[in-house]
Each structure stands twice: as structure tokens, then as C-alpha cells.
Scaffold this motif. Sequence first.
Motif: not given
Length: 188
Positions: A19-20, A95-96, A108-113
Motif C-alpha cells: 500500500i505504501d 501517472h495518476e 481509494a482506488f487505485p492508489l490504496i486498493a
Amino acid sequence: MEFNLSQILSTSMVLFAIIDILGAIPVVIQLRRKAGHIESEKATIVATCLMIIFLFAGETLLKVIGLDVESFAIAGSLVIFCIAMEMVLGLTLFHEEAPETVSIVPLAFPLIAGAGTMTTLLSLKTEYATQNIIVGILINMMFVYFVLKNTERLEKLFGKSGLNVLRKAFGVILLAIAIKLFRSNTGL
């Protein structure tokens, strides 16, 4: 149903590394600046639900598309390996963009989950009991919530170089985890 402290600690550490959230503090700060506000509670709840749903339904979904858990675990180990290399070498492969609903997408998605987390969950399921993985998820999500609520304080506490050191250290841990998952699912 028996809880195993060793499995809970292992799953917690693996999920913590993948998760970092500490390494994502600069991204979270940037998202906060662009959106004005991040709903920490909403992001945490959505990410937790996504992870638990995928933990239970992910294997069924794989069967529907004709994959076995071991193949997914091997593919996951390669994804984790790439994420770890990104962390260690300071590369940016993904890249987000920051839409208005940053609390859900991309936080929440996709950075954490994200894909790495989902892959890791199924990989962990091949080695650990489900209840221990759930406890590991909940421990991590409490930490994620704490970090989201306190990103600015943590940035000041660690400083830019401190966050970079943490990111690289967890990258090396992830490399080792990726190799272990690959070896255990290929029999090498």
C-alpha cells in the motif's frame, strides 16, 4: 477459526509495504492541493471494502475468466516486483490524474486498493488464513486513515529526504516479497 499472530504480522507488513501510504504522502498532499479537501473516512472505507470483497470474490472472478490462483499469484509477484523497482529506483511508471472525486478515484482506488494490493491479497490467500489477512487489512486501513488525516504533519516530521528513505526501504522489502511469492508459486 484460529487467529495466528505470526500470520497477522506477516500479512500486515506485506500489505503495509504494498500500500505504501507513507511513500504516497507527496501524492496525497498534491491531490489535497488540487481538490481542496480529501475525505479520509470515505477513502478508507471504500478501499477497505474493495480489498475485503476482492479477498472473497477475487478467486471466483479468476475462475470465471479461466485463471487459477497460482498463476495470478505469479503474475502478482511480477507486478509487485515492478512496483518495488519503481520505489527503489525512483521511477514513475503509473501517472495518476486528479478528478474531482479524489477521495474515491484515484485515492481509494487505485492508489490504496490498486492492482498491486489486489494481487497481493490473492497471493497472500495461497499462504495464510483468510481471517488473519482480514485483520492485516484492518490494521493497515487504520494506519492509512491516520496518515490521510495527518499528511501535512507527517511531511513536516519526516521531511522530503526521510520520506524518500522510507519509500526505498519498503521497496527493498517488496522486492524480497515478490521473489518469495514467485518462488513459492512456481516451485523454484
